[in-house]
Design an enzyme around this catalytic site. Structure first.
Site, PDB file in Angstrom:
ATOM      1  N   CYS A 249      32.218  47.761  25.614  1.00  0.00           N
ATOM      2  CA  CYS A 249      31.507  46.507  25.355  1.00  0.00           C
ATOM      3  C   CYS A 249      30.017  46.739  25.113  1.00  0.00           C
ATOM      4  O   CYS A 249      29.664  47.236  24.062  1.00  0.00           O
ATOM      5  CB  CYS A 249      31.813  45.487  26.439  1.00  0.00           C
ATOM      6  SG  CYS A 249      31.750  43.819  25.770  1.00  0.00           S
ATOM      7  N   HIS A 333      37.790  45.231  26.519  1.00  0.00           N
ATOM      8  CA  HIS A 333      37.801  45.748  27.894  1.00  0.00           C
ATOM      9  C   HIS A 333      39.130  46.401  28.253  1.00  0.00           C
ATOM     10  O   HIS A 333      40.036  45.726  28.734  1.00  0.00           O
ATOM     11  CB  HIS A 333      37.493  44.619  28.875  1.00  0.00           C
ATOM     12  CG  HIS A 333      36.065  44.193  28.835  1.00  0.00           C
ATOM     13  ND1 HIS A 333      35.091  44.784  29.608  1.00  0.00           N
ATOM     14  CD2 HIS A 333      35.440  43.288  28.067  1.00  0.00           C
ATOM     15  CE1 HIS A 333      33.924  44.244  29.328  1.00  0.00           C
ATOM     16  NE2 HIS A 333      34.104  43.324  28.395  1.00  0.00           N
ATOM     17  N   GLU A 335      39.736  48.068  30.754  1.00  0.00           N
ATOM     18  CA  GLU A 335      39.956  47.930  32.202  1.00  0.00           C
ATOM     19  C   GLU A 335      40.481  46.531  32.535  1.00  0.00           C
ATOM     20  O   GLU A 335      40.872  46.282  33.673  1.00  0.00           O
ATOM     21  CB  GLU A 335      38.663  48.238  32.972  1.00  0.00           C
ATOM     22  CG  GLU A 335      37.685  47.087  33.150  1.00  0.00           C
ATOM     23  CD  GLU A 335      36.959  46.679  31.867  1.00  0.00           C
ATOM     24  OE1 GLU A 335      37.164  47.323  30.824  1.00  0.00           O
ATOM     25  OE2 GLU A 335      36.203  45.687  31.906  1.00  0.00           O
TER      26      GLU A 335
HETATM   27  N1  LIG Z   1      30.819  42.409  28.231  1.00  0.00           N
HETATM   28  C1  LIG Z   1      29.778  42.994  27.663  1.00  0.00           C
HETATM   29  O1  LIG Z   1      29.459  44.158  27.905  1.00  0.00           O
HETATM   30  C2  LIG Z   1      28.931  42.151  26.749  1.00  0.00           C
HETATM   31  C3  LIG Z   1      27.958  42.912  25.901  1.00  0.00           C
HETATM   32  C4  LIG Z   1      26.837  42.049  25.320  1.00  0.00           C
HETATM   33  N2  LIG Z   1      26.031  41.500  26.369  1.00  0.00           N
HETATM   34  C5  LIG Z   1      27.412  40.964  24.456  1.00  0.00           C
HETATM   35  O2  LIG Z   1      27.409  39.811  24.838  1.00  0.00           O
HETATM   36  O3  LIG Z   1      27.893  41.237  23.367  1.00  0.00           O
END
Ligand SMILES: NC(=O)CC[C@H](N)C(=O)O
Length: 362
Positions: A249, A333, A335
């Site tokens: 992410c 994600h 995880e």
């Molecule tokens: N879940 C995250 O790592 C989000 C990454 C970043 N803050 C976004 O909104 O794209």
């Protein structure tokens, strides 16, 4: 008379609802999540820092809240971090009565204990449609006193949620992974530790090259990736070497920026547990858990990198990988928590690459 509470948007729209949790005012970026389960995990996900979360699942609270202090192997047993991270919660029907084997308290009581306001009795699907049409917007929850709008994406949120010192898990294991904590979800730590490696969790701006390690992991985290300059610089140095790198992410965005790609803000982001992604070069589709507002522009990736996964709903980039080095990152994600575990195998692939690197360099 029963108290009311308002959700106020920057464009002037005001929606009146009923309060639960803390009766207090707050402001942030309003985002919506369409997942049917996982409110405890979402509320404690540090990537939601600064955001007012609208959950469109029709009923929230019905399975209560587990013990948020219970720990296993030095991480919270049930939660994704040590506190509620959202600024406020907006839902349709609030189930004050709960029933679940591991629940110890009501959702409203938990929010209240951490001074987080909740709004219920509003049409969350209408809000989701509004945000899909107009894009993400700032908003505020107004209880007794008015507050100013607040744009979290101008702040260094990562510094607020990152650990403040180095923390080691599974110390003494053969393989050592540096985990750059930009607001890591606990399940990433669980997924690494359960694979038998030592995890050296370091603050977001830590110069980890001073450490003895075999593989690098860059975590998820809140806010605009372009603000994480020290992390991007450190990753830039690591990209010159041969150690395996895996990012999730925000980690995907930071590795991409360090490699020379660019990021941009999506109109309203991806937040749910049913986002379909395609493994590029195959016809394989995986269902993934997501929570992000920014994305990597893969129309012009730097030399040596290719798109890893693509989102099948809107065609956006869901990860990049290096063509010859063991470097790969994903926007979703693996995880999960909550969400589908289709792509957890990526942790196995990463650890395999780290083992290969270690034996080749023994
Ligand atoms: N879940 C995250 O790592 C989000 C990454 C970043 N803050 C976004 O909104 O794209």
């Amino acid at each position: 008379m029963d108290k009311t509470i308002k959700l106020v948007f920057q464009d002037g729209l005001e929606i009146e609802g009923k309060p639960f949790g803390a009766y207090t005012s707050t402001a942030g970026e309003v985002v919506f999540n369409t997942a049917m389960v996982g409110y405890n995990e979402s509320l404690t996900d540090p990537s939601y820092k600064g955001q007012i979360l609208v959950m469109t699942a029709p009923m929230i609270g019905n399975y209560g809240v587990p013990d948020d202090k219970a720990m296993i192997d030095s991480v919270e047993e049930w939660m994704e971090s040590n506190q509620i991270q959202v600024k406020g919660l907006v839902i349709s029907y609030y189930a004050d009565d709960y029933s679940h084997w591991n629940a110890v308290q009501k959702l409203g009581a938990w929010l209240k204990s951490q001074n987080i306001p909740g709004v219920y009795g509003v049409d969350t699907r209408m809000i989701a449609k509004k945000l899909r049409e107009q894009g993400s917007t700032l908003g505020k929850i107004v209880a007794d006193t008015d507050v100013d709008f607040y744009n979290p994406n101008l702040d260094n949120l990562v510094a607020q949620v990152s650990c403040k010192e180095v923390i080691r898990y599974n110390e003494g294991a053969d393989i050592r992974i540096v985990l750059v904590d930009c607001g890591v979800k606990n399940n990433i730590i669980r997924c690494l530790v359960s694979r038998g490696v030592e995890v050296i969790r370091v603050p977001w701006d830590y110069n980890y090259e001073t450490l003895d390690y075999d593989g690098l992991f860059i975590s998820n985290g809140p806010g605009d990736p372009a603000l994480c300059v020290p992390t991007i610089n450190h990753i830039g140095e690591s990209l010159k070497g041969d150690k395996p790198i895996f990012g999730i992410c925000l980690g995907n965005q930071l590795v991409s920026l360090a490699a020379g790609a660019s990021t941009y803000k999506l109109k309203y982001g991806h937040r749910s547990h049913n986002q379909p992604v395609q493994l590029v070069g195959t016809k394989r589709c995986f269902i993934t858990s997501q929570n992000h507002g920014y994305a990597v522009d893969d129309s012009k990736l730097p030399e040596g990198f290719t798109t890893f996964f693509t989102n099948l709903n809107d065609g956006t980039c869901e990860g990049i990988r290096h063509e010859s080095k063991p470097i790969f990152t994903v926007q979703f994600h693996p995880e999960a928590m909550g969400g589908s575990i289709d792509t957890e195998y990526l942790f196995d692939e990463f650890i395999e690459e780290v083992k290969k690197y270690k034996s080749a360099n023994a």
